[in-house]
Design an enzyme around this catalytic site. Structure first.
Site, short mmCIF file in Angstrom:
data_model
loop_
_atom_site.label_atom_id
_atom_site.label_comp_id
_atom_site.label_asym_id
_atom_site.label_seq_id
_atom_site.Cartn_x
_atom_site.Cartn_y
_atom_site.Cartn_z
N GLU A 15 -2.17 8.25 8.65
CA GLU A 15 -0.70 8.10 8.70
C GLU A 15 -0.12 8.80 9.93
O GLU A 15 0.89 8.38 10.46
CB GLU A 15 -0.06 8.67 7.42
N CYS A 22 -4.58 -1.62 -1.77
CA CYS A 22 -4.73 -0.19 -1.98
C CYS A 22 -5.63 -0.01 -3.20
O CYS A 22 -5.32 -0.52 -4.28
CB CYS A 22 -3.35 0.40 -2.26
N ASN A 23 -6.74 0.67 -3.01
CA ASN A 23 -7.67 0.88 -4.13
C ASN A 23 -7.03 1.77 -5.20
O ASN A 23 -7.24 1.57 -6.39
CB ASN A 23 -8.95 1.55 -3.62
N THR A 24 -6.27 2.77 -4.75
CA THR A 24 -5.66 3.70 -5.69
C THR A 24 -4.64 2.98 -6.58
O THR A 24 -4.63 3.14 -7.80
CB THR A 24 -4.96 4.84 -4.91
N TYR A 40 -0.97 8.51 -2.23
CA TYR A 40 -0.99 8.27 -3.69
C TYR A 40 -2.18 9.00 -4.34
O TYR A 40 -2.15 9.27 -5.53
CB TYR A 40 -1.18 6.78 -3.98
N GLY A 41 -3.23 9.23 -3.54
CA GLY A 41 -4.55 9.57 -4.09
C GLY A 41 -4.62 10.79 -4.98
O GLY A 41 -5.48 10.87 -5.84
N CYS A 87 -11.09 2.99 0.30
CA CYS A 87 -9.66 3.25 0.53
C CYS A 87 -9.29 2.48 1.77
O CYS A 87 -10.02 2.53 2.78
CB CYS A 87 -9.43 4.75 0.73
N THR A 88 -8.17 1.77 1.72
CA THR A 88 -7.85 0.86 2.83
C THR A 88 -7.41 1.57 4.11
O THR A 88 -7.31 0.94 5.16
CB THR A 88 -6.77 -0.15 2.39
N HIS A 89 -7.16 2.87 4.03
CA HIS A 89 -6.86 3.61 5.26
C HIS A 89 -8.13 3.83 6.11
O HIS A 89 -8.04 3.94 7.33
CB HIS A 89 -6.26 4.99 4.94
N ASP A 117 0.87 -1.18 0.00
CA ASP A 117 0.00 0.00 0.00
C ASP A 117 0.90 1.23 0.00
O ASP A 117 2.11 1.12 0.23
CB ASP A 117 -0.88 -0.02 1.27
N SER A 118 0.30 2.38 -0.20
CA SER A 118 1.06 3.63 -0.10
C SER A 118 1.55 3.86 1.33
O SER A 118 2.50 4.60 1.54
CB SER A 118 0.17 4.81 -0.50
N1 DGL Z 1 -4.84 2.99 1.00
C1 DGL Z 1 -4.87 3.69 -0.26
C2 DGL Z 1 -6.16 3.33 -1.01
O1 DGL Z 1 -6.73 2.32 -0.70
C3 DGL Z 1 -4.59 5.09 0.05
C4 DGL Z 1 -4.46 6.04 -1.02
C5 DGL Z 1 -3.49 7.16 -0.83
O2 DGL Z 1 -2.32 6.92 -0.53
O3 DGL Z 1 -3.94 8.27 -1.10
O4 DGL Z 1 -6.60 3.99 -1.90
#
Ligand code: DGL
Length: 286
Positions: free
Chosen positions: A153, A74-76, A43-44, A185-187, A11-12
């Site tokens: 984060e 990570c969805n992104t 990443y978003g 989003c996994t966060h 993930d990011s």
């Molecule tokens: N956990 C990432 C997701 O699922 C986070 C995206 C990010 O870093 O902006 O999209």
């Protein structure tokens, strides 16, 4: 780490830990790797092509460390790179993520569902194809959430500022009558107590992480004939930023995991990822 191969998750940042914990719960005898690209989080708001470049190098790095299955938690990153990674590494099984529009549409009674995700996730072809395939007559209302990934984060899970941000993002969705809320989003699952406080039971929350863990177990069964037995899984984490920060977050976010986790630093140098950790002999690379 064993020679039977590793499940790698990336993930990011720390968001993918919300998926990793379900994988470890479902597959406790598997060894895992986890990479948090905290040098580049979030990443978003980045372009899909930039995220794709990060992901392709992360894929190479994880394969050098012995990964035999890669879960893009990570969805992104999935929106930007899942298809690309499958093309570049056709011999590697990838498990990707997408916002859970399908179950939300199936469950809604009000005819309106909300999806929280990053800008990049909504821009990817994956999301528009989800809408084409599953939305039907249901009103799928999307909401980008700047600041939430940074809050997770920073460990600001239940602060007044984070709650205020969530209120700003969720109030219009609730006013529009959603009864299902997809965490795309996994966060965001780490914000559940605060989300619950804002929602006050007006919508059901859908987190796809358990389904992703089930899919990982299925892929393991197809590629290796199932999980191993008589072994307690070992876990190695990498961050591309500060090891102590990740260690603190793991303790904070996964107090229940009880797993011994080794945490290492991986460094971006000239667009490539390096670590001093010895490279596995089982690496699959083209
Ligand atoms: N956990 C990432 C997701 O699922 C986070 C995206 C990010 O870093 O902006 O999209």
């Amino acid at each position: 780490m064993s020679d039977d191969g590793l499940i790698a998750v990336f993930d990011s940042g720390v968001g993918g830990l919300s998926v990793w914990r379900h994988i470890v719960r479902q597959l406790p005898s598997e060894d895992t790797l986890y990479l948090a690209d905290q040098a580049h989080v979030p990443y978003g708001h980045r372009s899909l092509s930039e995220v794709r470049q990060f992901c392709s190098e992360i894929g190479r790095f994880l394969l050098r460390q012995g990964a035999t299955i890669i879960v893009i938690a990570c969805n992104t990153a999935s929106a930007a790179a899942l298809k690309y990674l499958r093309d570049v590494f056709p011999q590697v099984p990838f498990v990707g993520m997408e916002p859970a529009v399908k179950p939300a549409v199936a469950r809604t009674q009000s005819g309106a569902v909300g999806v929280l995700a990053t800008e990049a996730t909504f821009q990817g072809e994956l999301f528009s194809s989800l809408l084409d395939r599953y939305a039907g007559d249901v009103d799928v209302i999307t909401q980008v959430c700047p600041g939430l990934v940074d809050a997770v984060e920073a460990g600001a899970l239940e602060t007044a500022e984070t709650e205020a941000l969530l209120r700003t993002y969720l109030t219009p969705l609730l006013r529009a009558g959603i009864d299902q809320l997809v965490l795309g989003c996994t966060h965001y699952p780490f914000l559940l107590p605060t989300i619950d406080r804002v929602i006050e039971g007006r919508a059901s929350i859908i987190d796809p992480a358990p389904a992703v863990a089930r899919q990982t177990a299925l892929v393991l069964a197809q590629t290796r004939g199932g999980a191993r037995t008589g072994h307690v899984g070992r876990h190695r984490f990498y961050t591309t930023a500060d090891v102590e920060v990740l260690r603190g977050m793991v303790l904070r976010l996964l107090p229940e995991s009880g797993c011994a986790v080794e945490i290492n630093r991986a460094r971006w140098v000239g667009g490539q990822l390096f670590s001093r950790h010895p490279v596995s002999r089982r690496a699959i690379l083209r």
